[in-house]
Design a protein around this motif. Structure first.
Motif, PDB file in Angstrom:
ATOM      1  N   LEU A 178      -6.091  12.737   0.845  1.00  0.00           N
ATOM      2  CA  LEU A 178      -6.179  11.903   1.286  1.00  0.00           C
ATOM      3  C   LEU A 178      -7.396  11.018   1.035  1.00  0.00           C
ATOM      4  O   LEU A 178      -6.890  10.005   1.032  1.00  0.00           O
ATOM      5  CB  LEU A 178      -6.468  12.354   3.080  1.00  0.00           C
ATOM      6  CG  LEU A 178      -5.181  13.278   3.974  1.00  0.00           C
ATOM      7  CD1 LEU A 178      -6.679  13.306   5.183  1.00  0.00           C
ATOM      8  CD2 LEU A 178      -4.640  12.216   4.048  1.00  0.00           C
ATOM      9  N   ALA A 179      -7.579  11.644   0.044  1.00  0.00           N
ATOM     10  CA  ALA A 179      -8.634  10.851  -0.998  1.00  0.00           C
ATOM     11  C   ALA A 179      -8.458   9.946  -1.791  1.00  0.00           C
ATOM     12  O   ALA A 179      -8.566   8.960  -2.649  1.00  0.00           O
ATOM     13  CB  ALA A 179      -9.576  11.995  -1.539  1.00  0.00           C
ATOM     14  N   THR A 180      -6.517   9.805  -1.826  1.00  0.00           N
ATOM     15  CA  THR A 180      -6.003   9.674  -3.071  1.00  0.00           C
ATOM     16  C   THR A 180      -6.134   8.292  -2.310  1.00  0.00           C
ATOM     17  O   THR A 180      -6.067   8.048  -1.247  1.00  0.00           O
ATOM     18  CB  THR A 180      -4.795   9.792  -2.807  1.00  0.00           C
ATOM     19  OG1 THR A 180      -4.500  11.450  -4.207  1.00  0.00           O
ATOM     20  CG2 THR A 180      -4.304   8.456  -4.141  1.00  0.00           C
ATOM     21  N   PRO A 181      -6.452   6.367  -3.679  1.00  0.00           N
ATOM     22  CA  PRO A 181      -7.342   5.769  -3.063  1.00  0.00           C
ATOM     23  C   PRO A 181      -5.415   4.918  -2.063  1.00  0.00           C
ATOM     24  O   PRO A 181      -4.855   4.979  -3.275  1.00  0.00           O
ATOM     25  CB  PRO A 181      -7.079   4.908  -4.045  1.00  0.00           C
ATOM     26  CG  PRO A 181      -8.472   5.911  -4.824  1.00  0.00           C
ATOM     27  CD  PRO A 181      -7.114   7.612  -4.655  1.00  0.00           C
ATOM     28  N   ALA A 182      -5.892   4.196  -1.462  1.00  0.00           N
ATOM     29  CA  ALA A 182      -4.015   3.813  -0.736  1.00  0.00           C
ATOM     30  C   ALA A 182      -4.365   2.591  -1.856  1.00  0.00           C
ATOM     31  O   ALA A 182      -2.729   2.053  -2.223  1.00  0.00           O
ATOM     32  CB  ALA A 182      -4.199   2.975   0.572  1.00  0.00           C
ATOM     33  N   ALA A 183      -5.112   1.756  -2.458  1.00  0.00           N
ATOM     34  CA  ALA A 183      -4.842   0.517  -3.430  1.00  0.00           C
ATOM     35  C   ALA A 183      -4.288   0.989  -4.481  1.00  0.00           C
ATOM     36  O   ALA A 183      -4.012  -0.177  -4.321  1.00  0.00           O
ATOM     37  CB  ALA A 183      -6.924   0.234  -3.012  1.00  0.00           C
ATOM     38  N   LEU A 184      -4.201   1.606  -4.837  1.00  0.00           N
ATOM     39  CA  LEU A 184      -3.473   1.754  -6.035  1.00  0.00           C
ATOM     40  C   LEU A 184      -1.810   1.899  -5.942  1.00  0.00           C
ATOM     41  O   LEU A 184      -1.048   1.690  -6.734  1.00  0.00           O
ATOM     42  CB  LEU A 184      -3.323   3.501  -6.586  1.00  0.00           C
ATOM     43  CG  LEU A 184      -4.798   3.843  -6.686  1.00  0.00           C
ATOM     44  CD1 LEU A 184      -4.941   5.388  -7.102  1.00  0.00           C
ATOM     45  CD2 LEU A 184      -5.642   2.768  -7.348  1.00  0.00           C
ATOM     46  N   GLY A 185      -1.796   0.958  -4.617  1.00  0.00           N
ATOM     47  CA  GLY A 185       0.075   1.352  -4.358  1.00  0.00           C
ATOM     48  C   GLY A 185      -0.437  -0.237  -4.070  1.00  0.00           C
ATOM     49  O   GLY A 185      -0.867  -0.967  -4.243  1.00  0.00           O
ATOM     50  N   SER A 186       0.959  -1.068  -4.798  1.00  0.00           N
ATOM     51  CA  SER A 186       1.456  -2.502  -3.889  1.00  0.00           C
ATOM     52  C   SER A 186       2.748  -2.992  -3.982  1.00  0.00           C
ATOM     53  O   SER A 186       3.289  -1.601  -3.872  1.00  0.00           O
ATOM     54  CB  SER A 186       1.274  -3.345  -5.510  1.00  0.00           C
ATOM     55  OG  SER A 186       0.695  -4.923  -4.858  1.00  0.00           O
ATOM     56  N   ALA A 187       3.409  -4.001  -2.756  1.00  0.00           N
ATOM     57  CA  ALA A 187       4.160  -4.381  -3.027  1.00  0.00           C
ATOM     58  C   ALA A 187       4.362  -5.897  -2.857  1.00  0.00           C
ATOM     59  O   ALA A 187       3.730  -6.779  -2.956  1.00  0.00           O
ATOM     60  CB  ALA A 187       4.718  -4.161  -1.158  1.00  0.00           C
ATOM     61  N   VAL A 188       5.841  -6.085  -3.221  1.00  0.00           N
ATOM     62  CA  VAL A 188       6.586  -7.456  -3.523  1.00  0.00           C
ATOM     63  C   VAL A 188       7.037  -7.958  -2.228  1.00  0.00           C
ATOM     64  O   VAL A 188       8.064  -6.859  -1.819  1.00  0.00           O
ATOM     65  CB  VAL A 188       7.079  -8.074  -4.697  1.00  0.00           C
ATOM     66  CG1 VAL A 188       7.686  -9.134  -5.113  1.00  0.00           C
ATOM     67  CG2 VAL A 188       6.079  -7.420  -5.855  1.00  0.00           C
ATOM     68  N   LEU A 189       6.983  -8.871  -1.555  1.00  0.00           N
ATOM     69  CA  LEU A 189       8.113  -9.168  -0.384  1.00  0.00           C
ATOM     70  C   LEU A 189       8.238 -10.525   0.044  1.00  0.00           C
ATOM     71  O   LEU A 189       7.691 -10.990  -0.787  1.00  0.00           O
ATOM     72  CB  LEU A 189       7.008  -8.325   0.643  1.00  0.00           C
ATOM     73  CG  LEU A 189       6.791  -6.889   1.204  1.00  0.00           C
ATOM     74  CD1 LEU A 189       5.602  -6.946   2.161  1.00  0.00           C
ATOM     75  CD2 LEU A 189       7.205  -6.327   0.741  1.00  0.00           C
ATOM     76  N   SER A 190       9.272 -10.433   1.207  1.00  0.00           N
ATOM     77  CA  SER A 190      10.334 -11.585   1.824  1.00  0.00           C
ATOM     78  C   SER A 190      10.021 -12.977   0.819  1.00  0.00           C
ATOM     79  O   SER A 190       9.528 -13.640  -0.002  1.00  0.00           O
ATOM     80  CB  SER A 190       8.171 -12.688   2.124  1.00  0.00           C
ATOM     81  OG  SER A 190       8.651 -13.643   3.329  1.00  0.00           O
ATOM     82  N   ARG A 191      10.909 -11.933  -0.986  1.00  0.00           N
ATOM     83  CA  ARG A 191      11.939 -13.020  -1.507  1.00  0.00           C
ATOM     84  C   ARG A 191      10.958 -13.277  -2.805  1.00  0.00           C
ATOM     85  O   ARG A 191      10.880 -14.750  -3.079  1.00  0.00           O
ATOM     86  CB  ARG A 191      12.102 -13.984  -1.120  1.00  0.00           C
ATOM     87  CG  ARG A 191      13.218 -13.592  -0.338  1.00  0.00           C
ATOM     88  CD  ARG A 191      13.839 -15.019   0.472  1.00  0.00           C
ATOM     89  NE  ARG A 191      14.213 -16.022  -0.325  1.00  0.00           N
ATOM     90  CZ  ARG A 191      14.527 -17.069  -0.353  1.00  0.00           C
ATOM     91  NH1 ARG A 191      14.409 -18.159   0.967  1.00  0.00           N
ATOM     92  NH2 ARG A 191      15.566 -17.803  -1.307  1.00  0.00           N
ATOM     93  N   GLY A 192      10.424 -12.007  -2.625  1.00  0.00           N
ATOM     94  CA  GLY A 192       8.797 -12.775  -4.078  1.00  0.00           C
ATOM     95  C   GLY A 192       7.045 -13.910  -3.287  1.00  0.00           C
ATOM     96  O   GLY A 192       6.275 -13.011  -3.841  1.00  0.00           O
TER      97      GLY A 192
END
Length: 486
Positions: A385-399
């Motif tokens: 669980l210590a893996t940083p969540a901030a290492l993810g990202s996303a592109v949404l709503s048609r960019g």
């Protein structure tokens, strides 16, 4: 009584107050100044929307931000928005997290910046005081707005979606507030669920870190450790604030105990405790400061600026600060939790306790052997669980929405981490108290003696091989009381 009331004014909410609102039998009271700020913002928002485009009020949302809402469709637009966004999925979050969300959103509205009808403040206070819970599924947010959770809440306020059943199975009635269509986006544009869970996590983290120091001191006493590592001179030489705080707490706890140390130098679990626990204390303090700032902010998009008579379209909905602070806290917590597991290992070792291996009743007994397995099982989860969540990202709503910090996932991971940490500390506490009982020793006075008495007063004194699951649960339940001793 004052302790049974929490006054919401939009500026002074604390993480501990959120925890009380979420878990205790308290009455939520709206402060007049908070209601007045909300009213002023509401009037300004209505005037501005009549003169210029205002995101979510006169336009669509997300990639539809350029699409204007025709005046004849205005009343239906907000309801459609709520219906389309109330689409979370998965199991429901815990009731305490829902109550924390409602408390935070109420305080945010009282900060004055959303432009939502001020009647929503009284409605949310009523919801909290009546014990009503909207259904909030776990999946639906990524740190840029808890839209699904708050849309579900809005539909409950409108009477279109049912509140969760009461304990007796009945379906409770809501406060009867009608959210205006123009206020729909302004009501749901918030990270109140993420911040509510973050506030609970920060409050619990501070408690468990304090309890951990007390448990470590009991273990130190049980293995006849040296108090040299906690000397003021040592920490003046390397003056990190958290390190100094941890060492000072150990000096306080061990002040009445001056036995000759059994070794010239102890293992890291004792010798490096301030250096490892200190970063966790500092990370928790920073996280608390960040979350406290957020839950008292008018972090609205658009921000209705009453003095400037303007609607500012902005990115204050993004909770990168909170997510990163919690990511750092989990990493630091893993380090100090690993030391707890190491101390547990010494409490199983005859050379440290003077007892049979694993504190067994006989040389061949298993004693507390299984506690190490339980603690390391919990530690393995915290490592994951210590893996940083901030290492993810996303592109949404048609960019158009091309970034996410996943603070929602960081808050959830922190909640789960604290559950595991609590179990590991329970294991260490069971072992420390059992060792002292078998040695025929107890702290002589002060907070360490009080800690021993609290735990020994309810832990089973038998040392024959038997299931220890109940002991772990009892010990874990005592941790808040131990934390209070500091």
């Amino acid at each position: 009584m004052e302790n049974s009331r929490i006054v919401i004014d939009g500026t002074n909410l604390t993480c501990s107050a959120v925890a009380r609102a979420a878990r205790a039998d308290v009455t939520i009271v709206m402060a007049a100044e908070g209601a007045e700020r909300a009213r002023a913002a509401w009037k300004t928002a209505r005037a501005l929307a009549a003169e210029q485009p205002v995101y979510g009020r006169t336009t669509g949302v997300g990639a539809n931000r350029e699409v204007g809402v025709e005046w004849e469709d205005a009343d239906a637009h907000g309801l459609r928005l709520l219906r389309s966004h109330a689409a979370g999925a998965g199991p429901l979050v815990a009731p305490e997290i829902v109550r924390a969300m409602l408390t935070v959103r109420l305080n945010q509205l009282a900060a004055g910046g959303s432009g939502v009808d001020p009647g929503a403040l009284d409605a949310l206070a009523d919801v909290l005081n009546l014990g009503l819970l909207p259904p909030v599924p776990i999946y639906g947010a990524i740190g840029t707005g808890d839209l699904t959770a708050l849309a579900s809440t809005a539909l409950c306020l409108l009477g279109e979606r049912a509140w969760l059943p009461a304990a007796d199975g009945t379906r409770p009635r809501g406060p009867g507030f009608t959210l205006r269509s123009a206020d729909a986006l302004a009501f749901i544009s918030s990270n109140a669920a993420t911040l509510g869970e973050s506030a609970l996590a920060v409050s619990d983290l501070r408690t468990l870190l304090a309890a951990s120091t007390v448990v470590a001191a009991l273990s130190h006493f049980a293995v006849r450790g040296s108090d040299e590592p906690y000397a003021e001179a040592v920490h003046e030489a390397c003056p990190h604030p958290g390190q100094q705080e941890a060492a000072a707490a150990m000096r306080t706890l061990l002040a009445y105990e001056r036995p000759a140390p059994a070794r010239i130098q102890d293992p890291y679990g004792y010798r490096a405790f301030p250096q490892v626990h200190g970063p966790a204390l500092e990370a928790a303090g920073y996280a608390e400061a960040v979350v406290t700032r957020e839950i008292n902010a008018a972090a609205e998009n658009p921000l209705i600026d009453v003095p400037g008579r303007a609607a500012w379209h902005n990115g204050n909905f993004h909770t990168a600060y909170a997510g990163l602070a919690l990511d750092a806290a989990r990493a630091a917590l893993f380090q100090t939790m690993a030391l707890s597991a190491a101390r547990l290992g010494t409490l199983s070792e005859p050379s440290f306790t003077g007892l049979y291996p694993f504190q067994g009743a006989t040389e061949a007994s298993s004693g507390i052997m299984i506690l190490e397995y339980v603690a390391h099982s919990a530690l393995a989860d915290v490592r994951r669980l210590a893996t940083p969540a901030a290492l993810g990202s996303a592109v949404l709503s048609r960019g158009v929405e091309e970034h996410a910090g996943f603070s929602t996932q960081s808050a959830r991971a922190t909640t789960e981490t604290l559950g595991a940490y609590r179990i590991a500390l329970g294991c260490e506490l069971v072992a420390a108290v059992r060792a002292l009982r078998m040695q025929g020793r107890a702290p002589s006075a002060g907070p360490l003696r009080a800690a021993y008495d609290i735990a020994a007063g309810s832990l089973d004194p038998r040392v024959d091989d038997r299931p220890l699951d109940t002991d772990i649960a009892i010990a874990a339940d005592h941790l808040p009381a131990l934390a209070g001793l500091l």
